[in-house]
Scaffold this motif. Structure first.
Motif, PDB file in Angstrom:
ATOM      1  N   ALA A   5       0.691  -1.231  -0.112  1.00 52.37           N
ATOM      2  CA  ALA A   5      -0.158   0.248   0.086  1.00 52.37           C
ATOM      3  C   ALA A   5       0.830   1.089   0.038  1.00 52.37           C
ATOM      4  CB  ALA A   5      -0.955  -0.137   1.277  1.00 52.37           C
ATOM      5  N   CYS A  21      -2.605   0.020  -3.857  1.00 50.70           N
ATOM      6  CA  CYS A  21      -2.293  -1.426  -3.435  1.00 50.70           C
ATOM      7  C   CYS A  21      -1.919  -2.246  -4.553  1.00 50.70           C
ATOM      8  CB  CYS A  21      -3.506  -1.818  -2.576  1.00 50.70           C
ATOM      9  SG  CYS A  21      -3.250  -3.762  -1.926  1.00 50.70           S
ATOM     10  N   MET A  33     -11.482  -7.706  -3.113  1.00 51.82           N
ATOM     11  CA  MET A  33     -10.276  -6.832  -2.527  1.00 51.82           C
ATOM     12  C   MET A  33     -11.258  -5.892  -1.546  1.00 51.82           C
ATOM     13  SD  MET A  33      -7.395  -7.873  -3.729  1.00 51.82           S
ATOM     14  CE  MET A  33      -6.167  -6.613  -3.500  1.00 51.82           C
ATOM     15  N   TRP A  35     -10.316  -2.220   1.286  1.00 53.64           N
ATOM     16  CA  TRP A  35      -9.632  -1.403   1.919  1.00 53.64           C
ATOM     17  C   TRP A  35     -10.467  -1.292   3.522  1.00 53.64           C
ATOM     18  CZ3 TRP A  35      -5.094   0.797   0.745  1.00 53.64           C
ATOM     19  CH2 TRP A  35      -4.729   0.931  -0.544  1.00 53.64           C
ATOM     20  N   ILE A  69     -13.508   2.943  -4.978  1.00 52.87           N
ATOM     21  CA  ILE A  69     -12.580   1.856  -5.175  1.00 52.87           C
ATOM     22  C   ILE A  69     -12.533   1.347  -6.635  1.00 52.87           C
ATOM     23  CG2 ILE A  69     -13.958   0.152  -4.354  1.00 52.87           C
ATOM     24  CD1 ILE A  69     -11.745  -1.344  -3.081  1.00 52.87           C
ATOM     25  N   ARG A  71      -9.923  -0.798  -9.688  1.00 57.43           N
ATOM     26  CA  ARG A  71      -8.400  -1.608 -10.114  1.00 57.43           C
ATOM     27  C   ARG A  71      -8.330  -1.610 -11.341  1.00 57.43           C
ATOM     28  NH1 ARG A  71     -12.243  -6.848  -9.453  1.00 57.43           N
ATOM     29  NH2 ARG A  71     -13.077  -7.135 -11.711  1.00 57.43           N
ATOM     30  N   TYR A  93      -4.407   3.203   6.771  1.00 57.81           N
ATOM     31  CA  TYR A  93      -5.156   2.275   5.616  1.00 57.81           C
ATOM     32  C   TYR A  93      -4.546   1.387   5.119  1.00 57.81           C
ATOM     33  CZ  TYR A  93      -8.741   6.121   5.608  1.00 57.81           C
ATOM     34  OH  TYR A  93      -9.835   7.185   6.119  1.00 57.81           O
ATOM     35  N   CYS A  95      -4.865  -2.442   2.755  1.00 63.42           N
ATOM     36  CA  CYS A  95      -5.425  -3.373   1.735  1.00 63.42           C
ATOM     37  C   CYS A  95      -5.508  -4.656   2.114  1.00 63.42           C
ATOM     38  CB  CYS A  95      -5.135  -3.140   0.563  1.00 63.42           C
ATOM     39  SG  CYS A  95      -3.173  -3.461   0.190  1.00 63.42           S
ATOM     40  N   ASN A  96      -6.503  -5.434   1.528  1.00 65.66           N
ATOM     41  CA  ASN A  96      -6.669  -6.632   2.134  1.00 65.66           C
ATOM     42  C   ASN A  96      -7.271  -7.637   0.937  1.00 65.66           C
ATOM     43  OD1 ASN A  96      -9.002  -8.909   3.477  1.00 65.66           O
ATOM     44  ND2 ASN A  96      -7.070  -8.579   4.609  1.00 65.66           N
ATOM     45  N   SER A  97      -6.971  -8.650   1.103  1.00 65.73           N
ATOM     46  CA  SER A  97      -7.269  -9.681  -0.293  1.00 65.73           C
ATOM     47  C   SER A  97      -7.827 -11.025   0.219  1.00 65.73           C
ATOM     48  CB  SER A  97      -6.268  -9.859  -1.118  1.00 65.73           C
ATOM     49  OG  SER A  97      -5.349 -10.982  -0.641  1.00 65.73           O
ATOM     50  N   TRP A 113      -2.531  -9.029   4.321  1.00 68.25           N
ATOM     51  CA  TRP A 113      -2.567  -7.430   4.608  1.00 68.25           C
ATOM     52  C   TRP A 113      -1.334  -7.091   3.969  1.00 68.25           C
ATOM     53  CZ3 TRP A 113      -6.772  -5.357   6.806  1.00 68.25           C
ATOM     54  CH2 TRP A 113      -7.658  -6.297   7.562  1.00 68.25           C
TER      55      TRP A 113
END
Length: 123
Positions: A5, A21, A33, A35, A69, A71, A93, A95-97, A113
């Motif tokens: 990130a 990210c 995905m 945030w 958001i 991509r 902040y 990001c996560n998947s 993360w």
């Protein structure tokens, strides 16, 4: 899986920032995905999500109409455009998947993360 990130900083209220990210080890177009953000003394909260495939998006009520958001599949990167920032948006902040991201039911983050990027909004 690695999520990098970036894009945080210090901005005045009413300003804008774009977080990025960059992902490796996954294909963002094929992954849910999200945030998240975490303010000092508060729990980490989901603010925006983009779903795998069709790319449906959803937002926390606190950021609807201000955050977006998106991509870029070619760059394997997810973005969070933040406009009309408020002091209460100040947080780290992340990001996560690969999670289950819901604003109706309890969301469940995925195992991966990013390192977090600090956003500070001054009044």
């Amino acid at each position: 899986v690695q999520l990098q990130a970036s894009g945080g900083g210090l901005v005045q209220a009413g300003g804008a920032l774009r977080l990025s990210c960059a992902a490796s080890g996954i294909t963002v177009g094929l992954s849910n995905m999200g945030w998240y953000r975490q303010a000092p003394g508060k729990q980490r909260e989901l603010v925006a999500a983009i779903l795998a495939g069709g790319g449906n998006t959803n937002y926390a009520e606190a950021v609807k109409g201000r955050f977006s958001i998106s991509r870029d599949n070619a760059k394997n990167t997810v973005y969070l455009q933040m406009n009309s920032l408020k002091p209460e948006d100040t947080a780290v902040y992340f990001c996560n998947s690969g999670g289950y991201y819901s604003f109706t039911y309890r969301s469940r983050p995925g195992p991966s993360w990013g390192q977090g990027t600090q956003v500070t909004v001054s009044s």
